[in-house]
Design a protein around this motif. Sequence first.
Motif, PDB file in Angstrom:
ATOM      1  N   ASP A   6       0.858  -1.186   0.000  1.00  0.00           N
ATOM      2  CA  ASP A   6       0.000   0.000   0.000  1.00  0.00           C
ATOM      3  C   ASP A   6       0.891   1.231   0.000  1.00  0.00           C
ATOM      4  N   GLY A   8       1.020   4.916   0.278  1.00  0.00           N
ATOM      5  CA  GLY A   8       0.214   6.041   0.721  1.00  0.00           C
ATOM      6  C   GLY A   8       0.841   7.368   0.355  1.00  0.00           C
ATOM      7  N   SER A  53      -1.466  -1.332  -4.360  1.00  0.00           N
ATOM      8  CA  SER A  53      -2.427  -0.231  -4.372  1.00  0.00           C
ATOM      9  C   SER A  53      -1.628   1.034  -4.123  1.00  0.00           C
ATOM     10  N   SER A  54      -1.751   2.024  -5.016  1.00  0.00           N
ATOM     11  CA  SER A  54      -0.905   3.204  -4.892  1.00  0.00           C
ATOM     12  C   SER A  54      -1.690   4.490  -5.094  1.00  0.00           C
ATOM     13  N   VAL A  55      -1.568   5.391  -4.104  1.00  0.00           N
ATOM     14  CA  VAL A  55      -2.058   6.767  -4.269  1.00  0.00           C
ATOM     15  C   VAL A  55      -0.895   7.741  -4.162  1.00  0.00           C
ATOM     16  N   ASP A  96      -7.440   3.123  -3.574  1.00  0.00           N
ATOM     17  CA  ASP A  96      -7.354   2.738  -2.169  1.00  0.00           C
ATOM     18  C   ASP A  96      -8.737   2.673  -1.532  1.00  0.00           C
ATOM     19  N   ARG A  97      -9.613   3.612  -1.884  1.00  0.00           N
ATOM     20  CA  ARG A  97     -10.971   3.600  -1.343  1.00  0.00           C
ATOM     21  C   ARG A  97     -11.767   2.413  -1.898  1.00  0.00           C
ATOM     22  N   ASP A 117     -10.966   5.726   6.972  1.00  0.00           N
ATOM     23  CA  ASP A 117      -9.522   5.573   6.813  1.00  0.00           C
ATOM     24  C   ASP A 117      -8.846   6.862   7.266  1.00  0.00           C
ATOM     25  N   LEU A 229      -6.413  -2.153   4.984  1.00  0.00           N
ATOM     26  CA  LEU A 229      -6.219  -2.006   3.542  1.00  0.00           C
ATOM     27  C   LEU A 229      -5.353  -3.132   2.992  1.00  0.00           C
ATOM     28  N   LEU A 233      -6.520  -5.791   0.280  1.00  0.00           N
ATOM     29  CA  LEU A 233      -5.793  -6.071  -0.969  1.00  0.00           C
ATOM     30  C   LEU A 233      -5.704  -7.569  -1.207  1.00  0.00           C
TER      31      LEU A 233
END
Length: 244
Positions: A6, A8, A53-55, A96-97, A117, A229, A233
């Motif tokens: 993840d 963030g 998962s990448s923001v 991510d959401r 979150d 999270l 995943l």
Amino acid sequence: MVLTVDVGNTRIKAAVFEGSNVLENFIFEKKELEEKIKKILEKFQNCSDLIVSSVGSVEKQSFMNFENQLNVHFFSHEDIFPFHNKYATPKTLGIDRMILAAGATLKFPKQNRLVIDAGTCITYDFIDENDNYLGGAISPGLRLRYESLHNFTARLPLLNLEAPNSYIGNSTAQAIHSGVVNGFIYEIDGFIDEYRANFSNFIIILTGGDAEFLAKRLKNTIFANSNFLLESLNQTFQYKIDND
């Protein structure tokens, strides 16, 4: 084994799973990404898949450098999810959401679910008991609130997170802590109360970096899991395999 990652806004979390069991969790800085993944794969040599998962601002190639060792998967809006996306602008909904919503849908079937979150931003995501994702809210997280008070005023100091002694701050520092922390808690409890007033058969999932700090301070009963999270995943990846 599966390695979930993840990315963030501020740091990276990762976990190795065997089935649904977590073997080990990791937290590291973005600049350490490739070095840390290399060490994880040296320790867990049976990992077959890397799920991302990448923001945050990490180049995709940093992960693709490991494709000779295992299968690399990036979740996108085109993937299959276990809910019906009713968001008015579905392509703008953060991955991510979507992963959090998928995890809540799979872990808590046939319930109304609110996923909160608490990270750099705090996001609220609501999935009803018929597995419809309806939307939620986005607001600044705790760190952003401290930073904005400092950055957009002339004299207020930048403070680190601290539980206030009282709701009545008797110094500038305590007034900031009271305003940031208590205001944050009142916001979350207010949202939860609004959802509870309109939906029954209801569960609240609290996750993110500030989840443990907040959990014992909220008046509402919640399911707190700072690694939700990463678990989501893994669950969503298994769901994708089963339904492709």
